[in-house]
Design an enzyme around this catalytic site. Structure first.
Site, short mmCIF file in Angstrom:
data_model
loop_
_atom_site.label_atom_id
_atom_site.label_comp_id
_atom_site.label_asym_id
_atom_site.label_seq_id
_atom_site.Cartn_x
_atom_site.Cartn_y
_atom_site.Cartn_z
N ASP A 94 0.57 -0.93 0.22
CA ASP A 94 0.35 -0.15 -0.23
C ASP A 94 1.23 1.68 0.09
O ASP A 94 1.82 0.98 0.54
CB ASP A 94 -1.02 0.66 1.15
N GLU A 95 0.14 2.13 -0.21
CA GLU A 95 0.79 3.45 -0.57
C GLU A 95 1.12 4.33 0.73
O GLU A 95 2.87 4.40 0.87
CB GLU A 95 0.41 4.33 -1.37
N VAL A 96 -0.04 4.13 2.11
CA VAL A 96 0.37 4.88 3.36
C VAL A 96 0.37 3.83 3.46
O VAL A 96 -0.78 3.49 4.24
CB VAL A 96 0.39 6.15 3.05
N ASP B 49 -1.12 4.55 7.73
CA ASP B 49 -1.68 5.66 8.29
C ASP B 49 -2.90 6.58 9.57
O ASP B 49 -1.60 5.61 10.40
CB ASP B 49 -2.68 6.82 7.66
N ARG C 277 -2.99 2.21 10.20
CA ARG C 277 -2.98 1.29 10.02
C ARG C 277 -4.51 0.85 10.18
O ARG C 277 -4.22 -0.72 10.23
CB ARG C 277 -2.43 1.16 10.72
N LYS D 290 3.73 6.86 8.62
CA LYS D 290 3.15 7.79 9.73
C LYS D 290 3.58 7.61 10.67
O LYS D 290 2.89 6.81 11.86
CB LYS D 290 1.89 8.47 9.12
N TRP E 271 -0.43 15.43 6.03
CA TRP E 271 -0.36 15.05 4.56
C TRP E 271 0.27 14.68 3.14
O TRP E 271 1.61 15.51 3.52
CB TRP E 271 -1.46 16.03 3.80
N TRP F 149 0.12 11.30 -7.96
CA TRP F 149 -0.93 10.20 -9.37
C TRP F 149 -2.00 11.09 -8.12
O TRP F 149 -3.53 11.14 -9.67
CB TRP F 149 -0.90 9.12 -9.03
P1 G4P Z 1 -3.92 2.37 6.40
O1 G4P Z 1 -4.45 1.44 6.77
O2 G4P Z 1 -3.11 1.84 5.39
O3 G4P Z 1 -3.07 3.53 7.36
O4 G4P Z 1 -5.63 3.15 5.92
P2 G4P Z 1 -6.50 4.41 6.30
O5 G4P Z 1 -7.10 3.11 6.48
O6 G4P Z 1 -5.82 5.16 7.56
O7 G4P Z 1 -6.51 5.14 5.65
C1 G4P Z 1 -7.79 6.13 5.01
C2 G4P Z 1 -7.15 5.75 3.75
O8 G4P Z 1 -6.57 7.91 3.36
C3 G4P Z 1 -6.26 5.52 2.27
O9 G4P Z 1 -6.82 5.56 1.34
C4 G4P Z 1 -4.84 5.89 2.22
O10 G4P Z 1 -4.29 5.74 1.53
C5 G4P Z 1 -5.61 8.04 2.84
N1 G4P Z 1 -4.82 8.26 3.25
C6 G4P Z 1 -3.70 8.47 4.24
N2 G4P Z 1 -2.93 9.43 4.78
C7 G4P Z 1 -2.73 9.68 3.15
C8 G4P Z 1 -2.48 10.68 2.94
O11 G4P Z 1 -1.00 11.35 3.49
N3 G4P Z 1 -1.61 11.04 1.47
C9 G4P Z 1 -2.79 10.51 1.05
N4 G4P Z 1 -3.48 11.05 -0.22
N5 G4P Z 1 -3.88 9.93 1.38
C10 G4P Z 1 -3.89 9.54 2.20
P3 G4P Z 1 -8.11 4.60 0.69
O12 G4P Z 1 -9.49 4.86 1.42
O13 G4P Z 1 -7.87 3.68 0.65
O14 G4P Z 1 -8.38 5.68 -0.73
P4 G4P Z 1 -7.36 5.26 -2.29
O15 G4P Z 1 -7.27 6.96 -2.33
O16 G4P Z 1 -5.82 4.34 -1.65
O17 G4P Z 1 -8.70 4.30 -2.97
MG MG Z 2 -5.63 2.83 0.56
#
Ligand code: G4P
Ligand code: MG
Length: 183
Positions: free
Chosen positions: A94-96, A98, A100, A126, A151, A156
């Site tokens: 995954d990318e981040v 946050d 978790r 983070k 953030w 992308w």
């Molecule tokens: P985690 O378990 O990986 O920590 O994810 P968490 O549920 O905390 O993250 C909720 C959403 O917020 C995720 O997107 C995550 O990618 C996005 N997110 C959290 N911090 C950042 C940040 O600093 N920058 C960006 N760009 N995104 C962040 P998601 O619901 O999976 O959506 P998607 O964008 O991956 O489709």
């Molecule tokens: Mg995500």
């Protein structure tokens, strides 16, 4: 600096170092599982170094009526996951990392399909108090970079990639935006 701005070049280098660390740890991957959508591009970059098939999963924090939910739920899952994952060594990407919460949820769901082992690789972790916990079954956890709880603007998400790159370079020139701690 209010946000981190990473370019595609930054991400590619981070992915390379992650791949090298996966290999150095002696972890052998059978299948890469990307958590969408943030994990899609990193997983594809990773495949350049760890040439294994990519499966994708998607989770969301909204319900059928588009109302926010506290916990993630599956919106897309590997068909025949049992057959695809049973006895396999998974590398979850995954990318981040946050809160978790998504990562914990995905690891638990994947574990239910009986893989041999599971490793987790994220671009950015983070440093903060986490809502989720990394299940103890996770054999290896790697973050490309540990970062402050700010953030992250990923390339992308940029509508104008050239402006994004210029802003990232400007941050760097002023000594800002330089991340972080190698994890
Ligand atoms: P985690 O378990 O990986 O920590 O994810 P968490 O549920 O905390 O993250 C909720 C959403 O917020 C995720 O997107 C995550 O990618 C996005 N997110 C959290 N911090 C950042 C940040 O600093 N920058 C960006 N760009 N995104 C962040 P998601 O619901 O999976 O959506 P998607 O964008 O991956 O489709
Ligand atoms: Mg995500």
């Amino acid at each position: 600096m209010d946000k981190y701005k990473f370019t595609y070049q930054d991400i590619h280098r981070t992915v390379r170092s992650l791949a090298e660390r996966v290999t150095a740890a002696g972890y052998e991957t059978d299948v890469i599982v990307a958590i969408g959508s943030g994990g899609f591009i990193p997983a594809r970059m990773l495949r350049t170094y760890i040439d294994r098939p990519i499966l994708t999963v998607g989770v969301a924090y909204y319900d059928k009526d588009n109302k926010p939910t506290k916990n993630p739920r599956k919106v897309q899952w590997i068909e025949e996951a049992e057959r695809e994952l049973k006895g396999r060594r998974i590398l979850l990407v995954d990318e981040v990392d946050d809160s978790r919460a998504t990562l914990e949820y995905c690891v638990r769901e994947l574990m239910s399909h009986g893989p041999a082992t599971i490793a987790v690789a994220v671009l950015h972790n983070k440093l903060k108090e986490k809502r989720g916990a990394m299940p103890k079954e996770v054999a290896l956890y790697l973050a490309g970079l540990d970062i402050e709880d700010k953030w992250v603007a990923y390339p992308w998400d940029a509508k104008d990639i050239d402006a994004h790159d210029v802003a990232a370079a400007a941050d760097r020139a002023t000594g800002h935006g330089a991340p972080v701690v190698a994890s």
